[in-house]
Enzyme design. Sequence first.
Site, PDB file in Angstrom:
ATOM      1  N   GLU A 325       0.797  -1.230   0.000  1.00  0.00           N
ATOM      2  CA  GLU A 325       0.000   0.000   0.000  1.00  0.00           C
ATOM      3  C   GLU A 325       0.832   1.285   0.000  1.00  0.00           C
ATOM      4  OE1 GLU A 325      -4.068  -1.372   2.163  1.00  0.00           O
ATOM      5  OE2 GLU A 325      -2.418  -0.940   3.530  1.00  0.00           O
TER       6      GLU A 325
HETATM    7  C1  ACM Z   1      -2.143  -5.265   4.120  1.00  0.00           C
HETATM    8  O1  ACM Z   1      -3.250  -5.647   4.495  1.00  0.00           O
HETATM    9  N1  ACM Z   1      -2.003  -4.046   3.648  1.00  0.00           N
HETATM   10  C2  ACM Z   1      -0.991  -6.117   4.177  1.00  0.00           C
END
Ligand code: ACM
Length: 714
Positions: A325
Amino acid sequence: MKTITFIFAIFLVLGGIGSNVLRGQTTMNTAGYRNLLPVPASVNFQTGRLAVGADFSAAATGYKDARLLSGIERASRRTELRTGLEFKRTPADAATATLIVECQNAGKAIPALDEDEAYSLDVTDKQARLKANTVVGALRGLETFLQLIEGDQTGYFIPAVSIQDKPRFAWRGLLIDSCRHFQPVEVLKRELDGMAAVKLNVLHWHLTEDQGFRVEVHKYPKLHQMGSDGLYYTQDQIREVVAYATERGIRVVPEFDMPGHATSWLVGYPELGSAPGPYEIVRHWGIFDAALDPTRDEVYKFIDGFLGEMAALFPDAYMHIGGDESNGKHWKQNPKIQAFMKEKNIKDTEALQSYFTAKVQTIVAKHKKRMIGWDEIYSPEMPKNIVIHSWRGAESLAKAATNGYAGILSSGYYLDHMRPAAFHYAVDPIPANSTLTEQQKELILGGEACMWSEYVSPETIDSRIWPRLGAIAERLWSPGTITDVDDMYRRTTALGIQLEVFGLNNETTTDRLMRNLAGSTDINSLKTLVDLVEPLQGYNRGKAHPSTQMTPLTRLVDAAKPESATGRSFAKAVDEFLSDAPNFRAHREDMTAKLNRWRDVNDALTPMFARSPVLHEAEPLAKDLSQISQAGLDAISQLASGNPAKPEWRDATLAMLAEAVKHDQAAVGLSIIPSVKQLVIAAAELDQLKTSTPAEWSKRVKTLATEKPKNGRR
Ligand code: ACM
């Protein structure tokens, strides 16, 4: 007479299937897996039993070392705590010991992925013999031994059995997020005890995040000093946790999330960031823009210094660098980074992250570790010895395996999503329909449950992890053919009780929080309500209750268990009641009694609502429960009368149920709504019974009741 009493008592202990036994449908040897969790690779119960009394003793007859002996001592102590017996502790030898542990070798000094965890356990009416090649194998077998202890009026005993066991997957983990909410060492230790009980072997320790930098770093002290509010683990504490895990044959894989999820690094070292800062510890939840600058040598030098210190602190062969992310926003906004990308012909921010990951990989390798990271670290240019950790899904894992990369699965194992154990249980790192070749399947190392801690404090974490984690532990250890959901629930319930010997609070959390909500020890009526509610699933809690790191996690939703056992058993009763068409006798009285109680709980709670403002959010819930229960009672009466319900009643009642689903203000839902919906539809469809078999009819009713509502809610 004695034999019947004996068999009956055993099945009382097992719970729930005693009536089958008395009807002669089940014999002792096919009584399922007793309380074994995970189910061993091969288990064969025999007649006979080994008594466990005050003269119990254990002896190690082969290889022995401090780790094995303290494992045996812990097992003996837990047996005492379970049984209330005080063992005499006379030195035992192979001839006289109740339990003999015959171990061949120490195994690996540091728990490792290729550790031999196999063991065999043979119990006769004279002795239990546990054999293993390694100490870790013996520790796994000791947990099996403990799970086999049963009692009846003659005392405690272990049924005669022959077990040969080894894990299906080598990597069986639990991620604990110490960042969103700090989790003290004592919490980690008790979770490690629980993990060992269900044969998990990896603690994935999520140590850095936007919301906190949780490890002491000598070389760069502003990381923990400025990034943690003082809530970090000293290096001595890290060593203490690693040693505790090692004692139990559990690896500790640290995660240092980069280049995103890194705000807390930048509070003390803003010069590492891709934007000028200043930075502050983030207090809320989500994906943030802060990211390490992948274009500057000083950043890699810093990472090298930091990971070097961590490589010496954490003995495991693997190091997790996160990678998830990273949204690339600060990279796009920084002209220097843009110029760098142009110069190096890096086409987008994903490619820039791959550039970063490749450089970090060489640093990790220099410190003699293998790199693991989330899906986003994957690119076909990476060396083949990295491990892909999939939070995006089994397909992403399969793609990595097809390209020759090892992987582990976490998608489907997010405990913070508050899904039922049955949901997680159905998720397999190698699903039955997998198209991977045998060689590619070898690359799927296993999986990890994830306990992300946005909504989890040290006070509630046990009830969020346990006993659901038992279902995932079984999926990762046991043969893929072990899939009986009802039996899994029976065994995880037994696990929940056993875990409290370790000081885990999985069962007591609910009562403690309810007493706080009620301001009273008289919580019976509140318990009736709380037992029926479930936290919203997925990310819906965050939408309903936007919150921060400082938000108290002491509301109704925190008291509620992740899944309602009462709701589940009511659903089963409704299924059986409808399958009993056209008589509708099965469970009718019991269901009616329950629905009457649930209908009346609103009145019973009125005085409590009046003096507990924190419970105001529960008022509409209790009112709805009253209406829903009345609808269930009406439907049952209608079915019993043999006259179909009127379409107007059905439509109005279904509309009421659809409204009752919308309980976002309390961030919970009422678990019995789908079952009552089933009853209402059944009452309206009664005429159809004339033209179909009861089995077809009840199946059709269920299908109609589970059709997804148009607004997409459950
Ligand atoms: C995650 O859930 N961003 C690893």
